[in-house]
Design a protein around this motif. Structure first.
Motif, mmCIF file in Angstrom:
data_model
loop_
_atom_site.group_PDB
_atom_site.id
_atom_site.type_symbol
_atom_site.label_atom_id
_atom_site.label_comp_id
_atom_site.label_asym_id
_atom_site.label_seq_id
_atom_site.Cartn_x
_atom_site.Cartn_y
_atom_site.Cartn_z
ATOM 1 N N ALA A 122 0.840 -1.215 0.000
ATOM 2 C CA ALA A 122 0.000 0.000 0.000
ATOM 3 C C ALA A 122 0.869 1.257 0.000
ATOM 4 O O ALA A 122 0.545 2.251 -0.644
ATOM 5 N N HIS A 161 -5.724 -0.750 -1.080
ATOM 6 C CA HIS A 161 -4.572 -0.053 -1.696
ATOM 7 C C HIS A 161 -3.634 -1.036 -2.380
ATOM 8 O O HIS A 161 -3.090 -0.739 -3.443
ATOM 9 N N ARG A 193 1.240 7.095 4.818
ATOM 10 C CA ARG A 193 -0.156 6.838 5.197
ATOM 11 C C ARG A 193 -0.261 6.781 6.720
ATOM 12 O O ARG A 193 0.684 6.442 7.414
#
Length: 1430
Positions: free
Chosen positions: A1065, A1083, A1072
């Protein structure tokens, strides 16, 4: 007046008057004595005395002189004949009441009378007599008033408790009412008793309620049951007595069900000690019809977990304080007792009612979530297994296996059951042991560990008898020789030795018995066995010291053997014992500084010397000794003295044996590895007589080069804490070899020269592999560059080796792993003619510690598709007939194993790689860079390691049951690490793998842009393209294998999974915040979808689709990603795949990949039937109309070569899809029926299209597929579709009729195919015919049944159908020529269509037409019967 009377009665001693002469006997004097007082006496006393009962005073029982029946008869007569009748009855009762006012006298009347003995003659009176009141209750006219008197009397004693002698007056009063011959007013009595229950204290309530069935007549049972049922719901204290009473009452089934439901509702509130009674009542009141429902509800309501936990915690604490004193926690004991009683209730129900045992099995089977399973499930399975009924025993075993395999019953539940219910479980120990044995023996690797947990917990929790049985059973498993079983049993024994050394020491003699069965064990298992025995015998506490001498004897015996197999066992065992004896001790009392005691050190040194001298006899033995010692140093912490003793001479010996000083004459001077001269000398020695055993010659064999270096490196690492400065010259030092261009003229060399050259290459590659193992973790750039150079050397040498081996058939390489099976045997058997046979022979070698088979081929691997180097391609085609191609895969076990740490090299070169791969092509390296060939080499090795460690183990275990090929060859070091470690390593490497993945993507993207979107444009370097394709595919496979690891689903590995998904991801969105698992999956899927545009070939595309599918399943809701997976797969199927040479991709591997990809597409697509129709109805006609080598335009992967793949997948998927259509039920509403009909319509239409394709594509494999799946489809239709037609016939006549008509065309075509098969007498096809014919015939009669059900059977008729071939031409046979009744098919068709033209009239007409249509079909089958009889 009353008082006076009572006193006179008290004085009265014997009132045994008898009115009749014949009964006077010896009692003649007594009436005279009593006569004067008669005037004062009550009627009660007089009557009693006359009837033969003497009332006594104080603690003496009343006496009776006659039989009780006589007494009752006399009293009745006296009352009846009295002139004052019926008033006399009331007087009698009044007398009784006044007599029993005194508690002592009342007690006397309640207790049994004693026979009166006079003059030794007691024959007239039986020994036991009822109490006075009970005798009086037997007189009907007195019964009701006496009962009233008693019940009025009862409250006086209600709160007294038990008197002296433990007598409870209320209980005795109630007992008087039991089992009366006749109850005069049963209803009134019931009402009074229930009234009493409402006011009495609990004890009395219990007595009354439990006595009700014995007091009341059957007519009252239902009424009283209703009242008890009401009471049950308001007062849980009375649960047990009420249920006791209810189970004894004679109740109607509906009332019983009502009561049972009420009980079930209160189950949660019942006291633990009452539960057994409740459960027993519920199970014993079950009828066959509602058994499943009742048992299922009981299973849900029975929360044993809540009953037992708190007390058990106390118990476990007290147990820790005083070993085994569970008695110190009475609460725990009683709760366990209650659970035991509950289970006994279940056991008796199960044992005596088959329906209940089936219901329990079904109830447990119907749970579909792991969370839904409770302790009771496991306990009941043990109960079912312990009953003698074969069926329940097998059922329990089957369900346990299924549940464990699917992960529904997990180890946590088992642990909880053993922890909280050990006392209960002890009773089922034999079943637990039998189930554990069965699970451990199972060929299914998913259930084996669970059996292991059962053994381990049984040993930990139960007493010494059970421990002995567990150890005995595990030893039996080890001696069985079945590999999976042996591994698990040894692992368990090792675990037990670690956890419970002192208990295990008691059973050391059992374990020692395995030494007699070592012939069947692999080296890894022998290592394990000696590890656990030496831990027992020589461990720090030395609890098992009584087997030390035996161990020494065994080792000496094995070491002195001349057979390599036994010597190998001796070396492995000896080194393991050295490890246990010389292990670093924690500080113990015998030596203050914690170092090894002097005597022990002397023993270790002596053993070390013995093993070393014994292993000098052959190079293989010496090499094994070095490998084992290296292994020991790496895996265990030895005492510094022992460590020093091993390492002291290693460095000098290595230099003396293998290193030469080049001197100034060669540029640069320095040192070199003296490989070529050593090998030459070694071969020369072998040629000489074996009798000349010169030690020097023998010792210095090139075989020992790599193992000795491994030992040297590990000693250095241990001594200098990872610093290899002392030996770093060996990384870059040259080897003395021959010229490498010899390979070009390999065919001109003699056999001996060719083999010498190949052996040299093997030794060199193994040296480099061992060097990389040693230096891969060094941090300096210069070292990294040298490691990279060595990697390039390996890939280069492997290409040479492939060429050399191709020219040297029948050559057997030098052994690289020395704990394998019969190493010497392999070396001497070089005369075998075919390469293939040789490989098979050696491929069966056992596990090896350094076997690097795993990493062999640089460019060839069975898992990848396009990895074959171009120069080999044409050669391989030619060689296929003669021998297997020289893919190095077959030579895997002749390479040293690469350590897991080597994979860290994958992290190199990321910076330069991002500058794009044009750099790689020109090999311009400013930094430590990984070339594409090296990348492929490392990835192949990594993939093999992961497949070995992380893939569910069928690959590992199944073959052992069939043959002795050992898949673990070359994974010795890997086997010593847990799958969890391996998975963690992979997750650490993920960022590097993603970078390489992106580089591959960029490489192909650039290539496409340079070539203007054409794969095989002028800018394509074929070899580079191939290496990059292989890397791309391998990277995706590595990721897929990592994410497919079943361990991720375990609760403990959740964080590791999140970390892994986080890496993917993050590549998309950096920085993130903390995301949920669901978001991470989302993701990751987005990230992976970006690679879809640059897939170089179909196999790589398949790997991407599989990876996407695997990752999307990790989320909580995989359905959300189905569409993405389907569209990805469809995109790949609709793409034309071309190789770098510009040819269309083809071949078996392409077809296999296509098969899997198409399956993925059709499994994930929303509407399977529509998708099948799209391919079969649009793609295939395009193919039919295209020219010979062309493909379908909308499905470019569909051409004449791949048609079979498409056809097979579509048939299989269609058959699977119809099995999932729910069966029609009579209760379905119109909408549901229409929906199912529509689905069946689509399915039948697809089936019709597919079956008709056989007319165009009539090859054998296509017919085979059609016959096989045609039958399965037909069976599903009969089972699921026909019931639907039964119910929808009247509502949806048109639809039903059209559906059957379409289906009839398909069945007719199947019929023709049967005829074709018989005509051609093709066994592969005719095998399917009988079963298919049977189904076709069934279909006809099933349609007839449907018509009969809908009242139009008269419209059904039958005729014979002609046998025809695929083209519809009649097959002439004696039978069909002679048959006049044959109808023409077409004629029938027309007749079945006739009614349609008349448009719909009324139901009848449509029915007729239906049936006619049917008989058209019918004919199909009738003819089957003719056909079969030919």
């Amino acid at each position: 007046m009353r008082k006076k009377r009572r006193s006179s009665v008290d004085k009265g001693e014997a009132a045994t008057t008898t009115s009749k002469a014949k009964k006077s006997r010896s009692a003649g004097r007594q009436p005279k004595a009593a006569a004067p007082e008669e005037t004062n006496e009550s009627v009660f006393n007089v009557f009693l005395r006359e009837a033969g009962v003497t009332l006594k005073q104080g603690g003496t029982s009343n006496e009776i002189a006659v039989d009780q029946v006589v007494f009752q008869k006399r009293i009745q007569q006296q009352l009846r004949k009295s002139p004052r009748f019926p008033g006399i009855v009331q007087e009698f009762i009044t007398g009784l009441e006044s007599h029993i006012e005194d508690p002592e006298r009342f007690r006397n009347c309640l207790l049994p009378c004693v026979p009166q003995l006079s003059d030794g003659d007691a024959s007239s009176v039986s020994s036991f007599q009822e109490s006075l009141l009970r005798m009086l209750l037997g007189i009907e006219m007195l019964q009701t008033p006496i009962i009233n008197t008693l019940l009025e009397k009862l409250p006086e004693f209600m709160f007294d408790g038990a008197g002296d002698g433990g007598l409870s007056i209320p209980r005795i009063i109630i007992n008087q009412l039991k089992w009366l011959d006749r109850v005069v007013d049963s209803k009134e009595l019931a009402a009074k008793l229930m009234e009493l229950v409402s006011v009495a204290p609990v004890e009395v309530q219990r007595d009354i309620i439990t006595s009700l069935p014995e007091i009341l007549e059957d007519s009252q049972h239902n009424d009283i049951a209703r009242e008890l049922n009401t009471l049950l719901q308001t007062n849980t204290q009375l649960t047990v007595p009420i249920l006791d009473a209810l189970s004894s009452l004679n109740l109607g089934s509906s009332l019983l069900t009502e009561v049972r439901e009420a009980v079930m509702v209160t189950l949660a509130a019942v006291q633990l000690e009452d539960l057994p009674v409740v459960v027993k009542f519920i199970l014993h009141s079950v009828s066959a019809s509602d058994a499943y429902e009742v048992v299922n509800n009981l299973r849900k309501e029975l929360e044993l977990e809540q009953c037992v936990l708190p007390p058990v915690l106390q118990a476990s604490q007290s147990r820790m304080k005083s070993k085994g004193a569970a008695v110190s926690a009475p609460a725990a004991g009683s709760s366990q007792d209650s659970v035991t009683l509950i289970l006994d209730g279940i056991k008796s129900a199960v044992r005596f009612q088959k329906t209940i045992s089936e219901a329990w099995l079904k109830a447990i089977e119907s749970v579909h979530e792991a969370e839904g399973h409770k302790v009771i499930d496991l306990l009941v399975l043990f109960i079912l297994h312990s009953t003698n009924a074969n069926q329940s025993r097998r059922g329990a075993e089957r369900i346990l296996k299924v549940k464990v395999r699917t992960g529904m019953i997990q180890e946590a539940l088992l642990q909880k059951t053993f922890r909280d219910y050990s006392q209960v479980m002890r009773g089922y120990f034999s079943s637990i042991l039998a189930l554990a044995q069965s699970l451990l023996r199972s060929p299914d690797p998913c259930v084996v560990p669970f059996g292991g947990h059962m053994y381990r917990l049984s040993f930990t929790v139960f007493d010494s008898y059970c421990q002995q049985e567990v150890v005995g059973s595990l030893v039996t498993h080890v001696c069985s020789g079945v590999c999976g079983e042996v591994d698990m049993a040894l692992e368990l024994l090792c675990g037990l030795v670690t956890e419970k050394p002192s208990e295990m020491a008691l059973y050391a003699v059992f374990v020692k018995g395995i030494l007699d069965y070592m012939d069947n064990l692999t080296p890894q298992q022998i290592r394990r066995l000696f590890h656990l025995l030496s831990r027992l015998a020589f461990g720090p506490q030395q609890q098992g010291s009584h087997i030390q001498d035996d161990m020494h004897i065994v080792i000496r015996k094995q070491l002195s053997s001349t057979a390599p197999k036994y010597k190998r066992i001796g070396i492995i065992g000896g080194v393991m014992i050295i490890g246990s004896m010389g292990a670093l001790r924690s500080k113990v009392k015998e030596s203050q500084n914690g170092s090894l005691p002097q005597e022990m050190f002397r023993q270790v040194t002596a053993l070390l010397e013995l093993v070393r001298s014994s292993s000098e006899s052959s190079p293989e033995a010496a090499a094994l000794y070095y490998d084992e010692l290296a292994n020991l140093i790496m895996t265990s912490t030895l005492d510094p003295q022992v460590q020093e003793n091993i390492a002291k001479s290693v460095l000098d010996d290595f230099q003396d044996d293998f290193v030469v000083d080049l001197g100034p004459k060669i540029t640069g001077g320095g040192i070199a590895i003296n490989l070529l001269p050593l090998l030459a000398k070694d071969i020369q020695n072998k040629g000489e007589q074996q009798s000349q055993t010169k030690k020097a010659h023998k010792r210095v064999s090139p075989l020992c080069l790599s193992p000795f270096f491994r030992l040297l490196r590990l000693c250095e690492e241990k001594q200098h804490h990872g610093d290899l400065e002392e030996i770093d010259a060996l990384l870059g030092c040259p080897l003395i070899l021959t010229e490498m261009d010899v390979v070009e003229k390999i065919d001109s060399l003699s056999k001996a020269e060719k083999e010498f050259f190949c052996t040299l290459l093997f030794h060199t590659i193994n040296w480099f592999r061992e060097v990389i193992n040693a230096f891969c973790r060094q941090k300096e750039t210069e070292m990294k560059m040298k490691v990279m150079t060595r990697l390039q050397n390996i890939t280069y040498l492997q290409t040479l080796l492939e060429k050399a081996l191709a020219g040297t058939p029948g050559y057997v390489p030098p052994v690289a792993n020395f704990d394998g099976e019969s190493t010497e045997g392999v070396m001497l058997s070089t005369t075998a003619p075919a390469n293939k046979a040789k490989k098979d022979g050696t491929g069966k070698k056992r596990k090896a510690p350094g076997k690097s088979s795993s990493d062999s081929s640089s460019l060839l691997d069975e898992t990848t598709d396009a990895d074959e180097t171009q120069q080999e391609q044409p050669e391989k085609e030619k060689e296929k007939e003669i021998r297997q191609g020289v893919s190095l895969v077959s030579y895997r076990q002749f390479f040293r194993e690469l350590d897991m740490e080597v994979l860290s090299v994958l992290q190199c070169g990321l910076l330069s790689c991002s500058l794009l791969d044009s750099e790689l092509n020109t090999k311009v390296q400013e930094e430590v860079l990984l070339g594409s060939a090296e990348l492929v080499f490392l990835l192949e090795d990594m993939l093999r390691k992961l497949e070995f460690s992380l893939t569910a183990a069928p690959a590992k275990r199944a073959p052992f049951l069939k043959g002795r090929t050992d898949k673990s060859v070359g994974f010795s070091h890997l086997q010593q690490r847990s799958p969890k470690d391996i998975a963690s390593c992979c997750v650490q490497l993920l960022p590097a793998l993603c970078s390489h993945l992106e580089n591959c993507h960029n490489h192909f993207q650039t290539l496409l842009s340079e070539n203007n979107g054409v794969v095989d444009g002028p800018a394509t370097d074929v070899q580079e393209h191939q290496l990059m394709s292989s890397s791309y595919q391998l990277l995706l496979q590595v990721l897929n294998t990592t994410f497919s690891w079943s361990g991720f689903s375990l609760p403990g590995q959740r964080s590791l999974l999140k970390k892994a998904l986080g890496v993917l991801a993050e590549r998309l969105k950096e920085g993130r915040s903390e995301l949920t698992l669901e978001q991470l999956v989302k993701h990751s899927v987005e990230y992976l979808l970006n690679f879809r545009s640059t897939m170089p070939n179909l196999s790589t595309a398949l790997c991407l689709s599989q990876l996407l599918s695997t990752v999307s399943e990790k989320g909580g809701n995989p359905a959300t990603y189905r569409e993405q997976t389907a569209s990805l797969a469809k995109g790949f199927l609709c793409q034309a795949w071309v190789t770098a040479n510009g040819e269309r991709e083809r071949g078996n591997k392409f077809n296999e990949a296509l098969h899997t990809l198409l399956s993925i597409y059709l499994e994930h697509v929303d509407d399977v039937l529509k998708a099948v129709e799209e391919i079969a109805g649009e793609g295939v006609p395009e193919l039919i109309n295209a020219s010979k080598d062309e493909s379908s335009t909308s499905w470019p992967t569909l051409n004449r070569q791949t048609f079979l793949v498409f056809y097979k997948v579509m048939m299989a998927v269609l058959e699977k899809a119809v099995r999932r259509i729910p069966a029609g039920k009579i209760s379905d509403n119109t909408e549901a029926q229409s929906e199912k009909l529509l689905t069946w319509n689509l399915a039948v239409r697809d089936f019709h299209i597919l079956v008709n394709l056989v007319k165009v594509f009539d090859s054998r494999p296509v017919l085979n597929v059609c016959l096989k799946y045609g039958r399965l489809f037909l069976e599903s239709f009969l089972k699921l579709g026909m019931p639907l037609l039964d119910y929808s016939f009247k509502r949806h006549k048109e639809d039903v009729q059209n559906l059957l008509k379409t289906f009839q065309l398909s069945t007719r075509q199947l019929h023709h195919m049967c005829g074709h098969s018989k005509l051609h007498q093709d066994t592969s096809l005719t095998n399917h015919v009988p079963a298919l014919k049977k189904s076709l015939e069934l279909f006809v009669y099933r349609v007839k049944a449907t018509l009969t059900l809908n009242n139009c059977q008269e419209a059904f008729w039958m005729g014979n159908l002609k046998n025809r071939n695929l083209k519809g031409e009649e097959i002439l046979s004696q039978r069909s020529q002679g048959s006049d009744e044959d109808e023409d098919e077409d004629e029938e068709e027309q007749r079945s269509l006739l009614p349609q033209e008349q448009s719909e009239e009324e139901a009848q007409e449509s029915d007729t037409e239906e049936s006619k249509k049917t008989n058209g079909e019918e004919n199909v089958d009738q003819d089957d019967s003719t056909d079969d009889s030919e």
